[in-house]
Design a protein around this motif. Structure first.
Motif, PDB file in Angstrom:
ATOM      1  N   ASP A 130       0.812  -1.193   0.000  1.00  0.00           N
ATOM      2  CA  ASP A 130       0.000   0.000   0.000  1.00  0.00           C
ATOM      3  C   ASP A 130       0.861   1.265   0.000  1.00  0.00           C
ATOM      4  OD1 ASP A 130      -2.292  -1.535  -0.023  1.00  0.00           O
ATOM      5  OD2 ASP A 130      -2.697  -1.293   2.114  1.00  0.00           O
ATOM      6  N   TRP A 131       1.948   1.203   0.779  1.00  0.00           N
ATOM      7  CA  TRP A 131       2.854   2.358   0.858  1.00  0.00           C
ATOM      8  C   TRP A 131       3.440   2.658  -0.517  1.00  0.00           C
ATOM      9  CZ3 TRP A 131       3.983   6.241   3.955  1.00  0.00           C
ATOM     10  CH2 TRP A 131       5.165   6.944   3.746  1.00  0.00           C
ATOM     11  N   GLU A 132       3.915   1.637  -1.213  1.00  0.00           N
ATOM     12  CA  GLU A 132       4.508   1.853  -2.536  1.00  0.00           C
ATOM     13  C   GLU A 132       3.463   2.317  -3.540  1.00  0.00           C
ATOM     14  OE1 GLU A 132       6.848  -1.521  -3.608  1.00  0.00           O
ATOM     15  OE2 GLU A 132       8.294  -1.138  -2.012  1.00  0.00           O
ATOM     16  N   ALA A 133       2.251   1.787  -3.460  1.00  0.00           N
ATOM     17  CA  ALA A 133       1.178   2.243  -4.349  1.00  0.00           C
ATOM     18  C   ALA A 133       0.865   3.717  -4.091  1.00  0.00           C
ATOM     19  CB  ALA A 133      -0.070   1.387  -4.153  1.00  0.00           C
ATOM     20  N   SER A 134       0.865   4.108  -2.821  1.00  0.00           N
ATOM     21  CA  SER A 134       0.633   5.508  -2.470  1.00  0.00           C
ATOM     22  C   SER A 134       1.731   6.398  -3.045  1.00  0.00           C
ATOM     23  CB  SER A 134       0.577   5.656  -0.947  1.00  0.00           C
ATOM     24  OG  SER A 134       0.561   7.012  -0.580  1.00  0.00           O
ATOM     25  N   MET A 135       2.981   5.956  -2.950  1.00  0.00           N
ATOM     26  CA  MET A 135       4.081   6.757  -3.511  1.00  0.00           C
ATOM     27  C   MET A 135       3.942   6.871  -5.030  1.00  0.00           C
ATOM     28  SD  MET A 135       7.542   6.073  -1.301  1.00  0.00           S
ATOM     29  CE  MET A 135       7.775   4.424  -1.894  1.00  0.00           C
ATOM     30  N   ARG A 136       3.606   5.770  -5.688  1.00  0.00           N
ATOM     31  CA  ARG A 136       3.428   5.833  -7.146  1.00  0.00           C
ATOM     32  C   ARG A 136       2.317   6.799  -7.520  1.00  0.00           C
ATOM     33  NH1 ARG A 136       4.405   0.392  -6.686  1.00  0.00           N
ATOM     34  NH2 ARG A 136       2.189  -0.120  -6.729  1.00  0.00           N
ATOM     35  N   ALA A 137       1.214   6.758  -6.790  1.00  0.00           N
ATOM     36  CA  ALA A 137       0.080   7.657  -7.077  1.00  0.00           C
ATOM     37  C   ALA A 137       0.479   9.118  -6.926  1.00  0.00           C
ATOM     38  CB  ALA A 137      -1.099   7.325  -6.164  1.00  0.00           C
ATOM     39  N   ARG A 138       1.419   9.389  -6.011  1.00  0.00           N
ATOM     40  CA  ARG A 138       1.889  10.758  -5.801  1.00  0.00           C
ATOM     41  C   ARG A 138       3.108  11.085  -6.647  1.00  0.00           C
ATOM     42  NH1 ARG A 138       3.203  10.943   0.011  1.00  0.00           N
ATOM     43  NH2 ARG A 138       3.288   8.706  -0.144  1.00  0.00           N
ATOM     44  N   ARG A 139       3.494  10.154  -7.515  1.00  0.00           N
ATOM     45  CA  ARG A 139       4.624  10.283  -8.438  1.00  0.00           C
ATOM     46  C   ARG A 139       5.965  10.397  -7.722  1.00  0.00           C
ATOM     47  NH1 ARG A 139       2.782  14.972 -12.104  1.00  0.00           N
ATOM     48  NH2 ARG A 139       4.984  14.986 -12.538  1.00  0.00           N
ATOM     49  N   ILE A 140       6.045   9.887  -6.503  1.00  0.00           N
ATOM     50  CA  ILE A 140       7.300   9.881  -5.759  1.00  0.00           C
ATOM     51  C   ILE A 140       8.156   8.731  -6.284  1.00  0.00           C
ATOM     52  CG2 ILE A 140       8.364   9.490  -3.499  1.00  0.00           C
ATOM     53  CD1 ILE A 140       5.876  10.910  -2.304  1.00  0.00           C
ATOM     54  N   GLU A 141       9.379   9.056  -6.650  1.00  0.00           N
ATOM     55  CA  GLU A 141      10.309   8.034  -7.131  1.00  0.00           C
ATOM     56  C   GLU A 141      11.132   7.502  -5.971  1.00  0.00           C
ATOM     57  OE1 GLU A 141      12.790   9.365 -10.305  1.00  0.00           O
ATOM     58  OE2 GLU A 141      11.099  10.198 -11.424  1.00  0.00           O
ATOM     59  N   GLN A 142      11.318   6.209  -5.962  1.00  0.00           N
ATOM     60  CA  GLN A 142      12.170   5.588  -4.953  1.00  0.00           C
ATOM     61  C   GLN A 142      13.271   4.822  -5.679  1.00  0.00           C
ATOM     62  OE1 GLN A 142      11.253   3.496  -0.940  1.00  0.00           O
ATOM     63  NE2 GLN A 142      10.727   2.040  -2.523  1.00  0.00           N
ATOM     64  N   TRP A 143      14.486   5.083  -5.292  1.00  0.00           N
ATOM     65  CA  TRP A 143      15.633   4.357  -5.838  1.00  0.00           C
ATOM     66  C   TRP A 143      16.227   3.505  -4.726  1.00  0.00           C
ATOM     67  CZ3 TRP A 143      18.581   9.048  -8.320  1.00  0.00           C
ATOM     68  CH2 TRP A 143      17.838   9.545  -9.402  1.00  0.00           C
ATOM     69  N   ILE A 144      16.577   2.286  -5.051  1.00  0.00           N
ATOM     70  CA  ILE A 144      17.181   1.384  -4.073  1.00  0.00           C
ATOM     71  C   ILE A 144      18.456   0.808  -4.660  1.00  0.00           C
ATOM     72  CG2 ILE A 144      16.877  -0.695  -2.656  1.00  0.00           C
ATOM     73  CD1 ILE A 144      13.834  -0.258  -2.950  1.00  0.00           C
ATOM     74  N   ALA A 145      19.529   0.900  -3.899  1.00  0.00           N
ATOM     75  CA  ALA A 145      20.795   0.256  -4.265  1.00  0.00           C
ATOM     76  C   ALA A 145      21.034  -0.847  -3.244  1.00  0.00           C
ATOM     77  CB  ALA A 145      21.946   1.262  -4.224  1.00  0.00           C
ATOM     78  N   TRP A 146      21.544  -1.967  -3.683  1.00  0.00           N
ATOM     79  CA  TRP A 146      21.844  -3.047  -2.753  1.00  0.00           C
ATOM     80  C   TRP A 146      23.129  -3.731  -3.161  1.00  0.00           C
ATOM     81  CZ3 TRP A 146      17.821  -3.245  -6.202  1.00  0.00           C
ATOM     82  CH2 TRP A 146      17.906  -4.217  -7.196  1.00  0.00           C
ATOM     83  N   VAL A 147      23.683  -4.448  -2.216  1.00  0.00           N
ATOM     84  CA  VAL A 147      24.900  -5.205  -2.474  1.00  0.00           C
ATOM     85  C   VAL A 147      24.652  -6.639  -2.006  1.00  0.00           C
ATOM     86  CG1 VAL A 147      25.982  -4.563  -0.278  1.00  0.00           C
ATOM     87  CG2 VAL A 147      27.414  -5.246  -2.186  1.00  0.00           C
TER      88      VAL A 147
END
Length: 130
Positions: free
Chosen positions: A1-18
């Motif tokens: 739900d949190w990620e869907a809310s961010m997408r609806a608000r056009r908030i971009e999330q970038w994730i880097a991992w190792v």
């Protein structure tokens, strides 16, 4: 739900991992969020390294690599904010070393509901509902 809310608000999330090359296990990550309605600001949301991979500089490397990407790909960003518990010495050190400075402070308080009921009953401040 949190990620869907961010997408609806056009908030971009970038994730880097190792990952650990020998096991394929995730060893650590760093994530940022950018809101196009505040193009000059970026939120450094989290950086973490699993216990068995700590003290190797991975948290510092992940956070620095992510912020280098931000500088390259989001030149409109002028301010980067992050949060940090006062008890998290390793991340405080990374943040200070990278140039972050305290901006806001807040406290979160917690109490068991049973304690609240006892205190209210003792003080007879309000009737206690069972």
């Amino acid at each position: 739900d949190w990620e869907a809310s961010m997408r609806a608000r056009r908030i971009e999330q970038w994730i880097a991992w190792v990952r650990d090359e020998t096991t394929g296990r995730l060893a650590g990550y760093s994530t940022v969020r950018w809101n196009p309605f505040e193009p000059d600001r970026l939120w450094q949301a989290g950086t973490g390294v699993l216990r068995e991979y700590r003290n190797r500089g991975l948290g510092r490397w992940l956070k620095a690599a992510m912020l280098e990407k931000v500088l390259r790909e989001r030149p409109s960003v002028r301010v980067i904010r992050t949060g940090n518990a006062d008890t998290n010495g390793p991340m405080l050190r990374i943040n200070y070393d990278m140039g972050f400075k305290p901006y806001k402070a807040f406290q979160v308080w917690e109490v068991e509901t049973e304690q609240v009921a006892r205190t209210l009953a003792e003080k007879q401040a309000v009737p206690v509902l069972a």
